[in-house]
Design a protein around this motif. Structure first.
Motif, PDB file in Angstrom:
ATOM      1  N   CYS A   1     111.323  56.977  69.231  1.00  0.00           N
ATOM      2  CA  CYS A   1     112.085  57.570  68.133  1.00  0.00           C
ATOM      3  C   CYS A   1     111.140  58.287  67.173  1.00  0.00           C
ATOM      4  CB  CYS A   1     112.875  56.490  67.407  1.00  0.00           C
ATOM      5  SG  CYS A   1     113.766  57.107  65.972  1.00  0.00           S
TER       6      CYS A   1
ATOM      7  N   CYS B   1     116.302  56.429  68.234  1.00  0.00           N
ATOM      8  CA  CYS B   1     116.801  55.101  68.587  1.00  0.00           C
ATOM      9  C   CYS B   1     118.233  54.952  68.077  1.00  0.00           C
ATOM     10  CB  CYS B   1     115.904  54.022  67.992  1.00  0.00           C
ATOM     11  SG  CYS B   1     116.125  53.850  66.211  1.00  0.00           S
TER      12      CYS B   1
ATOM     13  N   CYS C   1     118.623  55.323  64.236  1.00  0.00           N
ATOM     14  CA  CYS C   1     118.352  56.636  63.623  1.00  0.00           C
ATOM     15  C   CYS C   1     119.223  57.749  64.192  1.00  0.00           C
ATOM     16  CB  CYS C   1     116.881  56.998  63.801  1.00  0.00           C
ATOM     17  SG  CYS C   1     115.779  55.779  63.050  1.00  0.00           S
TER      18      CYS C   1
ATOM     19  N   ILE D   1     111.739  59.205  64.246  1.00  0.00           N
ATOM     20  CA  ILE D   1     111.936  58.782  62.861  1.00  0.00           C
ATOM     21  C   ILE D   1     111.209  57.466  62.572  1.00  0.00           C
ATOM     22  CG2 ILE D   1     113.661  58.207  61.072  1.00  0.00           C
ATOM     23  CD1 ILE D   1     114.056  61.058  62.065  1.00  0.00           C
ATOM     24  N   CYS D   2     111.373  56.474  63.482  1.00  0.00           N
ATOM     25  CA  CYS D   2     110.889  55.120  63.151  1.00  0.00           C
ATOM     26  C   CYS D   2     109.949  54.502  64.178  1.00  0.00           C
ATOM     27  CB  CYS D   2     112.079  54.198  62.929  1.00  0.00           C
ATOM     28  SG  CYS D   2     112.887  53.755  64.477  1.00  0.00           S
TER      29      CYS D   2
HETATM   30 ZN    ZN Z   1     114.558  55.129  65.016  1.00  0.00          ZN
END
Ligand code: ZN
Length: 193
Positions: free
Chosen positions: A146, A178, A181, A148-149
């Protein structure tokens, strides 16, 4: 070599997952192992996908292998008759007939390796992949990371506003996310209102 293939059962392998999960890279790795063993390999991809290269399959990390571009699954059958191993990339873009064609090839004793996105950008099952998963002997679900995270990513998020199911692109249009997100397009729309 033909006596070997006669007593040998065929099967279907599916490599699925989101974009950037390494599906094509894994397909290329398996096909190269077969080529090293001097097995006859035929590789196909749908006409719709012309990013990077016309007659090669190319993973995002730019590993390459020669592929034939076909429009319909029936063309795969005709062109794969002499091969021990049949590789099919970006299979989500083929129609449902691909499932029957893969079954026929496997019944002929061939090893059929198929890659495809299991979900589209809306998180919905994509093209013939769900039915291929049902009949395959071997399934590998690949994961990206992911953006983002950093958790394992199972979704392909479309960053642009196009509504068509198929918009061919790479990291300019899509990113891996994920479950936490990923925002489905409908919810994204609502939030903007
Ligand atoms: Zn994520």
């Amino acid at each position: 070599m033909m006596h070997v293939i006669k007593n040998h059962t065929g099967w279907i392998e599916v490599i699925c997952g989101s974009m950037f999960s390494g599906k094509t890279e894994e397909l290329i790795r398996r096909l190269k192992r077969a080529l090293i063993a001097r097995q006859k390999v035929a590789i196909f991809k749908p006409k719709i996908d012309n990013r990077y290269s016309k007659n090669e399959i190319v993973s995002h990390d730019l590993k390459k292998i020669k592929a034939r571009v076909v429009e319909k699954p029936a063309e795969i059958l005709n062109q794969a008759l002499e091969s021990h191993v049949v590789g099919i990339d970006e299979a989500q873009f083929f129609d449902e007939n691909l499932v029957g064609i893969c079954q026929t090839l496997a019944n002929m004793g061939k090893r059929v390796i198929v890659t495809g996105l299991d979900q589209d950008y809306q998180g919905k099952p994509f093209g013939p992949i769900p039915n291929l998963l049902a009949v395959a002997e071997h399934i590998d679900k690949m994961h990206a990371i992911c953006v983002i995270c950093g958790n394992p990513a199972n979704f392909t998020y479309r960053k642009t506003e196009e509504k068509e199911k198929v918009v061919v692109g790479a990291s300019d249009i899509y990113e891996a996310r994920c479950r936490n997100c990923y925002v489905p397009p409908e919810e994204n729309e609502r939030e903007k209102e």
